[in-house]
Scaffold this motif. Structure first.
Motif, PDB file in Angstrom:
ATOM      1  N   ALA A  67      -2.498   9.993   1.608  1.00  0.00           N
ATOM      2  CA  ALA A  67      -2.677   9.891   2.988  1.00  0.00           C
ATOM      3  C   ALA A  67      -2.779   8.558   3.430  1.00  0.00           C
ATOM      4  O   ALA A  67      -3.507   7.573   2.990  1.00  0.00           O
ATOM      5  N   ASP A  68      -1.521   8.319   3.959  1.00  0.00           N
ATOM      6  CA  ASP A  68      -0.932   6.725   4.489  1.00  0.00           C
ATOM      7  C   ASP A  68      -1.525   6.536   5.788  1.00  0.00           C
ATOM      8  O   ASP A  68      -0.796   6.993   6.585  1.00  0.00           O
ATOM      9  N   GLU A  69      -2.422   5.895   6.044  1.00  0.00           N
ATOM     10  CA  GLU A  69      -3.163   5.698   7.602  1.00  0.00           C
ATOM     11  C   GLU A  69      -3.242   6.758   8.015  1.00  0.00           C
ATOM     12  O   GLU A  69      -2.385   6.779   9.386  1.00  0.00           O
ATOM     13  N   PRO A  70      -3.729   8.119   7.751  1.00  0.00           N
ATOM     14  CA  PRO A  70      -3.729   9.132   8.502  1.00  0.00           C
ATOM     15  C   PRO A  70      -4.216   9.125   9.933  1.00  0.00           C
ATOM     16  O   PRO A  70      -3.843  10.189  10.566  1.00  0.00           O
ATOM     17  N   LYS A  82       0.771  -1.213  -0.022  1.00  0.00           N
ATOM     18  CA  LYS A  82      -0.212   0.054  -0.012  1.00  0.00           C
ATOM     19  C   LYS A  82       0.816   1.443  -0.055  1.00  0.00           C
ATOM     20  O   LYS A  82       0.798   2.094  -0.925  1.00  0.00           O
ATOM     21  N   SER A  83       1.772   1.373   0.804  1.00  0.00           N
ATOM     22  CA  SER A  83       2.650   2.518   1.118  1.00  0.00           C
ATOM     23  C   SER A  83       3.607   2.814  -0.164  1.00  0.00           C
ATOM     24  O   SER A  83       3.690   3.885  -0.690  1.00  0.00           O
ATOM     25  N   THR A  84       3.987   1.431  -0.818  1.00  0.00           N
ATOM     26  CA  THR A  84       4.947   1.667  -1.885  1.00  0.00           C
ATOM     27  C   THR A  84       3.989   2.271  -3.157  1.00  0.00           C
ATOM     28  O   THR A  84       4.726   2.985  -3.591  1.00  0.00           O
TER      29      THR A  84
END
Ligand SMILES: Nc1ncnc2c1ncn2[C@@H]1O[C@H](COP(=O)(O)OP(=O)(O)OP(=O)(O)O)[C@@H](O)[C@H]1O
Ligand SMILES: [Mg+2]
Length: 327
Positions: A183-186, A57-59
């Motif tokens: 937004a990465d797990e904000p 996901k983050s990649t």
């Protein structure tokens, strides 16, 4: 069911990202963190990416230097952006929000500085006009619910709560007129009680500022709330994607079915179930083949272990990568 309209602001096309990994042999080995990942993001529309830890996901969200494929911003491959002005424009237009709201704030600077700096860098306020700068900063703080704005502006990051710090980060996105927010797990590091407020603010930004929102989460309930589109990832692959409600109510890929069934009430978090499965995740390398889920799939056949299935379109806005649906 809502359908995307217009042209995408940002589009990932067949993205691949390989990382070198330590191995015992002398030969350098690689792992493929994402494989053939494609997505489109539109103004005033949210795309949620769900999947267990390590699924890529983050990649996917980092969106730079892919090992394969390309990222287009307003139809232009970002690798071809070389002029300083165009790079600045891309950096202004595409903003990130991280999981740790403290990480992106400098503890030695006031909140005023954190909002004023991007305004000046991106020429949103003429430098030297102190009064206008102050008014703009206070106005932005008010818009994200940080009141009284003047008193908040004088504070340092450690004097705010996690939710307030995330609001400062969102105010910075508004300040520069971001068109895309990644937004990465904000909200995952925030108290449960204040998560809804921050999500509400992102939802407002999506509609009122016409931002395109990429929202990474383990929590399918919030995905539903904030994103019209949903992409389900498993070991670096998008296995099913499209209209959020349709996927949650009518999941097709065996992995998505497992995800949704893990949540008796889909408004509850899938976090625990996903984390619990972490140990079973296979590693994908550039030489891997077959469907990454085959080892865990009750319906897998020989074919599934031999070759990665192609993408099948099930409806206007519903896609799956699984042999069960190939014609
Ligand atoms: N810089 C890096 N170097 C080597 N491997 C990496 C790097 N970044 C990510 N990876 C690997 O790529 C895979 C995908 O990582 P990624 O961070 O994208 O997963 P994720 O879905 O965001 O997970 P999480 O939910 O835990 O944040 C993982 O196996 C991870 O170990
Ligand atoms: Mg991550």
């Amino acid at each position: 069911m809502s359908k995307p309209v217009g042209t995408p602001i940002i589009e990932g096309k067949n993205l691949i990202k390989d990382f070198s990994v330590n191995s015992n042999s002398l030969k350098k080995s690689k792992m493929r963190a994402i494989n053939d990942v494609s997505f489109k993001m539109y103004k005033s529309r949210g795309l949620a990416v769900v999947g267990e830890s390590g699924s890529g996901k983050s990649t996917t969200a980092k969106m730079y230097a892919p090992s394969g494929g390309q990222i287009d911003y307003y139809g232009r491959d970002i690798q071809t952006i070389t002029s300083r002005d165009d790079l600045m424009e891309y950096r202004r237009g595409v903003q990130m929000v991280w999981q740790d709201p403290f990480g992106s704030l400098n503890p030695t600077h006031t909140i005023f500085h954190h909002i004023a700096r991007p305004l000046l860098i991106h020429n949103k306020v003429p430098s030297g006009n102190k009064k206008e700068l102050e008014e703009t900063v206070y106005n932005l703080l008010e818009q994200v619910g940080l009141i009284p704005p003047k008193a908040t502006a004088e504070k340092f990051p450690h004097q705010l709560s996690g939710g307030q710090r995330q609001r400062v980060n969102l105010a910075r996105n508004i300040a520069v007129g971001a068109e895309v927010v990644l937004a990465d797990e904000p909200t995952s590091m925030l108290d449960v009680s204040i998560r809804a407020g921050v999500l509400n603010l992102m939802e407002e930004m999506k509609f009122e500022r016409e931002m395109a929102l990429l929202y990474i989460t383990h929590d399918i309930a919030t995905a539903r709330y904030i994103a019209e589109d949903l992409a389900v990832m498993y070991v670096g692959h998008m296995v099913e994607w499209g209209d959020t409600e349709q996927i949650i109510h009518n999941p097709q890929h065996p992995y998505t079915q497992l995800l949704v069934s893990a949540v008796p009430d889909p408004s509850k978090s899938i976090h625990t179930k996903l984390k619990g499965n972490k140990g079973e995740i296979p590693l994908w390398t550039p030489d891997s083949f077959g469907c990454p889920f085959a080892g865990r799939c009750m319906q897998a056949t020989e074919k599934c272990r031999e070759k990665l299935p192609e993408i099948t379109q099930l409806a206007d806005n519903h896609f799956v990568r699984c042999y069960l649906y190939e014609n």
